[in-house]
Scaffold this motif. Structure first.
Motif, mmCIF file in Angstrom:
data_model
loop_
_atom_site.group_PDB
_atom_site.id
_atom_site.type_symbol
_atom_site.label_atom_id
_atom_site.label_comp_id
_atom_site.label_asym_id
_atom_site.label_seq_id
_atom_site.Cartn_x
_atom_site.Cartn_y
_atom_site.Cartn_z
ATOM 1 N N PRO A 284 0.844 -1.198 0.000
ATOM 2 C CA PRO A 284 0.000 0.000 0.000
ATOM 3 C C PRO A 284 0.874 1.240 0.000
ATOM 4 N N PRO A 285 0.586 2.204 -0.853
ATOM 5 C CA PRO A 285 1.421 3.417 -0.906
ATOM 6 C C PRO A 285 1.503 4.095 0.458
ATOM 7 N N GLN A 286 2.702 4.401 0.885
ATOM 8 C CA GLN A 286 2.903 4.927 2.230
ATOM 9 C C GLN A 286 2.456 6.381 2.382
ATOM 10 N N ASP A 287 2.114 7.055 1.278
ATOM 11 C CA ASP A 287 1.611 8.418 1.402
ATOM 12 C C ASP A 287 0.085 8.455 1.535
ATOM 13 N N CYS A 288 -0.533 7.301 1.742
ATOM 14 C CA CYS A 288 -1.976 7.229 1.992
ATOM 15 C C CYS A 288 -2.246 7.240 3.497
ATOM 16 N N ASP A 289 -3.470 7.601 3.874
ATOM 17 C CA ASP A 289 -3.785 7.651 5.303
ATOM 18 C C ASP A 289 -4.782 6.584 5.736
ATOM 19 N N ALA A 290 -5.172 5.669 4.831
ATOM 20 C CA ALA A 290 -6.007 4.520 5.165
ATOM 21 C C ALA A 290 -5.803 3.470 4.088
ATOM 22 N N CYS A 291 -6.012 2.212 4.450
ATOM 23 C CA CYS A 291 -5.860 1.108 3.496
ATOM 24 C C CYS A 291 -7.105 0.225 3.576
ATOM 25 N N PRO A 323 -5.074 3.247 9.819
ATOM 26 C CA PRO A 323 -6.100 2.206 9.803
ATOM 27 C C PRO A 323 -6.055 1.345 8.547
ATOM 28 N N VAL A 324 -6.293 0.064 8.758
ATOM 29 C CA VAL A 324 -6.403 -0.914 7.675
ATOM 30 C C VAL A 324 -7.679 -1.706 7.915
ATOM 31 N N HIS A 325 -8.512 -1.852 6.879
ATOM 32 C CA HIS A 325 -9.727 -2.648 7.007
ATOM 33 C C HIS A 325 -9.799 -3.662 5.884
ATOM 34 N N GLU A 327 -12.386 -6.679 4.053
ATOM 35 C CA GLU A 327 -13.715 -7.257 3.923
ATOM 36 C C GLU A 327 -13.601 -8.633 3.279
ATOM 37 N N CYS A 328 -14.199 -9.625 3.909
ATOM 38 C CA CYS A 328 -14.271 -10.981 3.367
ATOM 39 C C CYS A 328 -12.876 -11.480 2.961
ATOM 40 N N GLY A 329 -12.554 -11.516 1.662
ATOM 41 C CA GLY A 329 -11.231 -11.960 1.255
ATOM 42 C C GLY A 329 -10.125 -11.116 1.845
ATOM 43 N N GLY A 330 -10.348 -9.812 1.956
ATOM 44 C CA GLY A 330 -9.362 -8.942 2.602
ATOM 45 C C GLY A 330 -9.165 -9.288 4.057
ATOM 46 N N TYR A 331 -10.238 -9.662 4.718
ATOM 47 C CA TYR A 331 -10.191 -10.121 6.119
ATOM 48 C C TYR A 331 -9.335 -11.374 6.230
ATOM 49 N N MET A 332 -9.508 -12.304 5.306
ATOM 50 C CA MET A 332 -8.740 -13.544 5.321
ATOM 51 C C MET A 332 -7.243 -13.257 5.190
ATOM 52 N N VAL A 333 -6.900 -12.281 4.347
ATOM 53 C CA VAL A 333 -5.492 -11.957 4.129
ATOM 54 C C VAL A 333 -4.904 -11.246 5.343
ATOM 55 N N LEU A 334 -5.705 -10.519 6.083
ATOM 56 C CA LEU A 334 -5.221 -9.869 7.300
ATOM 57 C C LEU A 334 -4.965 -10.863 8.430
ATOM 58 N N GLY A 335 -5.495 -12.070 8.303
ATOM 59 C CA GLY A 335 -5.333 -13.081 9.345
ATOM 60 C C GLY A 335 -3.966 -13.739 9.334
ATOM 61 N N ARG A 336 -3.854 -14.775 10.191
ATOM 62 C CA ARG A 336 -2.565 -15.471 10.307
ATOM 63 C C ARG A 336 -2.300 -16.402 9.140
ATOM 64 N N SER A 337 -3.359 -17.101 8.685
ATOM 65 C CA SER A 337 -3.137 -18.090 7.633
ATOM 66 C C SER A 337 -4.420 -18.325 6.855
ATOM 67 N N LEU A 338 -4.243 -18.883 5.638
ATOM 68 C CA LEU A 338 -5.366 -19.208 4.763
ATOM 69 C C LEU A 338 -5.103 -20.585 4.180
ATOM 70 N N ARG A 424 -7.729 -5.161 16.047
ATOM 71 C CA ARG A 424 -6.474 -5.154 16.809
ATOM 72 C C ARG A 424 -5.748 -3.868 16.444
ATOM 73 N N GLY A 425 -5.637 -2.969 17.414
ATOM 74 C CA GLY A 425 -5.067 -1.661 17.117
ATOM 75 C C GLY A 425 -5.941 -0.946 16.096
ATOM 76 N N GLN A 426 -5.345 -0.481 15.018
ATOM 77 C CA GLN A 426 -6.089 0.198 13.961
ATOM 78 C C GLN A 426 -6.469 -0.738 12.813
ATOM 79 N N VAL A 427 -6.284 -2.039 13.014
ATOM 80 C CA VAL A 427 -6.607 -3.020 11.979
ATOM 81 C C VAL A 427 -7.954 -3.664 12.304
ATOM 82 N N THR A 428 -8.851 -3.683 11.341
ATOM 83 C CA THR A 428 -10.170 -4.283 11.512
ATOM 84 C C THR A 428 -10.502 -5.141 10.300
ATOM 85 N N GLY A 429 -11.418 -6.069 10.504
ATOM 86 C CA GLY A 429 -11.851 -6.894 9.386
ATOM 87 C C GLY A 429 -13.045 -7.737 9.755
ATOM 88 N N SER A 430 -13.797 -8.145 8.731
ATOM 89 C CA SER A 430 -14.948 -9.021 8.939
ATOM 90 C C SER A 430 -15.295 -9.692 7.620
#
Length: 438
Positions: A284-291, A323-325, A327-338, A424-430
């Motif tokens: 994700p580009p580091q000059d962004c303020d949300a992902c 913050p990083v959020h 959704e669905c597949g994105g949530y899976m990638v934010l997790g520990r494993s798939l 967890r912190g600023q990271v969310t997902g569902s």
């Protein structure tokens, strides 16, 4: 003054709505008309096909998930600058949840709200005159809607068509066209519906062939003459607010399920959407303020994602301060494993304490009404969100605890489903895709 519209619907799923819709959209666009596009209900694949057919963005219209002001605001996106609006239904014309009139999520709610006549697609394979009884039932079931006419689909022969039309003539319902049975018209599918527009080979040629069939098989002039309705009222409410002013959005074959009205709302608020591709190992580009990691098909690309070191490290770095959020597949990638369909487990970003699996497929489908457990990028604690869940993956780690859950959820009829998602912190997902709430 709003342009006239039509709603393409059917008595049930798999009747050929998308085929007829795309054929109609492409044919009318080739005539030089600006065709506004919409999809009824929570579908994030068909709108991309609409855009490919017309060159105009398509939106979702959902009478359950969207409050009336938001519904009208989104419908306003479809009518803006259009000569005609063509909306595609989902499931059957009257299929929805048990709710008050106009709030069921059914296609009929949208037709009634905007006065758009219904072009009913009848799959007549295995039926002849009896098809008229189905059409008559659809015409009379809900007095709020008006049936423009019928398009016959999967007609076996000229004799078959004559028999079907004889039944419809008996009940006074006009036939506005017919498509013969042709397996080559079927677009390729996978487990969440059609293969995405961006992945469909020779899409432009396929759409042009559908348009050719519409020109020869549908009475386009009569269909245009039946279009009508008032469309959305002026002074609609606001679109969804952005999670930041410069938003990094994952966008490729693994991440693409972002509702068009969400992105439109973000842009309308002055936010900039910056796409990047995890499959190309871009962080994700580091000059962004949300992902934002939308849903998609990470289960089909799990090995590539696990090996995308620049993406994963860049995502972890980003999440330390912004913050990083997911959704669905994105949530899976934010997790520990798939775990993929073959049973191979792939390490993911490890930003949320969840492990998911696609090996033992189980359908999870339906609206989700969520109450946020704590302040986060989606809104304040206690904020109400409405979304939709459609996936086959499971959480191997089980449901979240109260201290780490994103929200408490119910289904569309208020049945409690417990805690869902993680934070967890600023990271969310569902697993649910946000439709309305922020």
């Amino acid at each position: 003054m709003n342009p006239p519209g039509l709603l393409v619907a059917a008595p049930r799923s798999s009747s050929g709505k998308t085929t007829v819709t795309l054929a109609l959209m492409r044919a009318l666009s080739r005539r030089g008309l600006a065709v506004g596009c919409a999809k009824c209900g929570p579908d994030y694949i068909d709108p991309a096909f609409h855009q490919a057919a017309t060159g105009r963005p398509s939106v979702n219209l959902d009478s359950f998930a969207m409050p009336d002001p938001l519904l009208d605001a989104v419908a306003g996106l479809a009518v803006r600058g259009a000569d005609l609006v063509v909306a595609e239904g989902s499931m059957g014309l009257f299929d929805g949840i048990v709710a008050g009139e106009g709030r069921t999520g059914a296609n009929a709610d949208i037709a009634a709200r905007y006065g758009w006549p219904v072009l009913l697609v009848l799959d007549v394979s295995g039926a002849a005159q009896s098809a008229a009884a189905m059409a008559l039932g659809c015409a009379r079931f809900d007095p709020r809607i008006r049936l423009a006419g019928i398009v016959l689909n999967k007609v076996a022969s000229a004799r078959h068509r004559r028999l079907v039309e004889a039944g419809l003539a008996r009940v006074g319902i006009p036939v506005l066209g017919a498509l013969m049975r042709d397996a080559s018209l079927v677009l390729p599918e996978r487990h969440l519906g059609l293969v995405q527009a961006r992945e469909t080979a020779d899409l432009a040629a396929r759409l042009d062939r559908l348009a050719d069939l519409a020109e020869s098989g549908l009475d386009l002039d009569a269909i245009l003459a039946h279009a009508g309705g008032d469309g959305p009222a002026a002074g609609a409410g606001p679109l969804p607010r952005p999670p930041g002013q410069r938003i990094a959005v994952a966008s490729d074959a693994a991440f693409s399920f972002l509702y068009p009205h969400m992105a439109a709302g973000w842009r309308a608020a002055g936010a900039e959407i910056v796409p990047f591709s995890p499959l190309a190992d871009a962080p994700p580009p580091q000059d962004c303020d949300a992902c934002w990691l939308p849903g998609g098909y990470p289960e089909l690309h799990a090995g590539t994602i696990a090996g995308a070191r620049r993406f994963l490290e860049g995502l972890r770095t980003f999440a330390r301060t912004r913050p990083v959020h997911g959704e669905c597949g994105g949530y899976m990638v934010l997790g520990r494993s798939l775990e993929d369909a073959a049973g191979t487990t792939h390490a993911m970003a490890g930003l949320l304490p969840v492990a998911t699996s696609y090996r033992s497929r189980k359908l999870h489908l339906g609206y989700r009404v969520a109450t946020l457990a704590a302040d986060c990028v989606l809104g304040p604690a206690g904020g109400r969100l409405v979304g939709h869940e459609f996936h086959y993956a499971s959480e191997l780690t089980g449901p979240p605890g109260a201290a780490e859950a994103l929200a408490r959820v119910t289904d569309a009829e208020g049945v409690p489903l417990g805690l869902a998602g993680h934070r967890r912190g600023q990271v969310t997902g569902s697993f649910f895709h946000l439709i309305a709430g922020r």
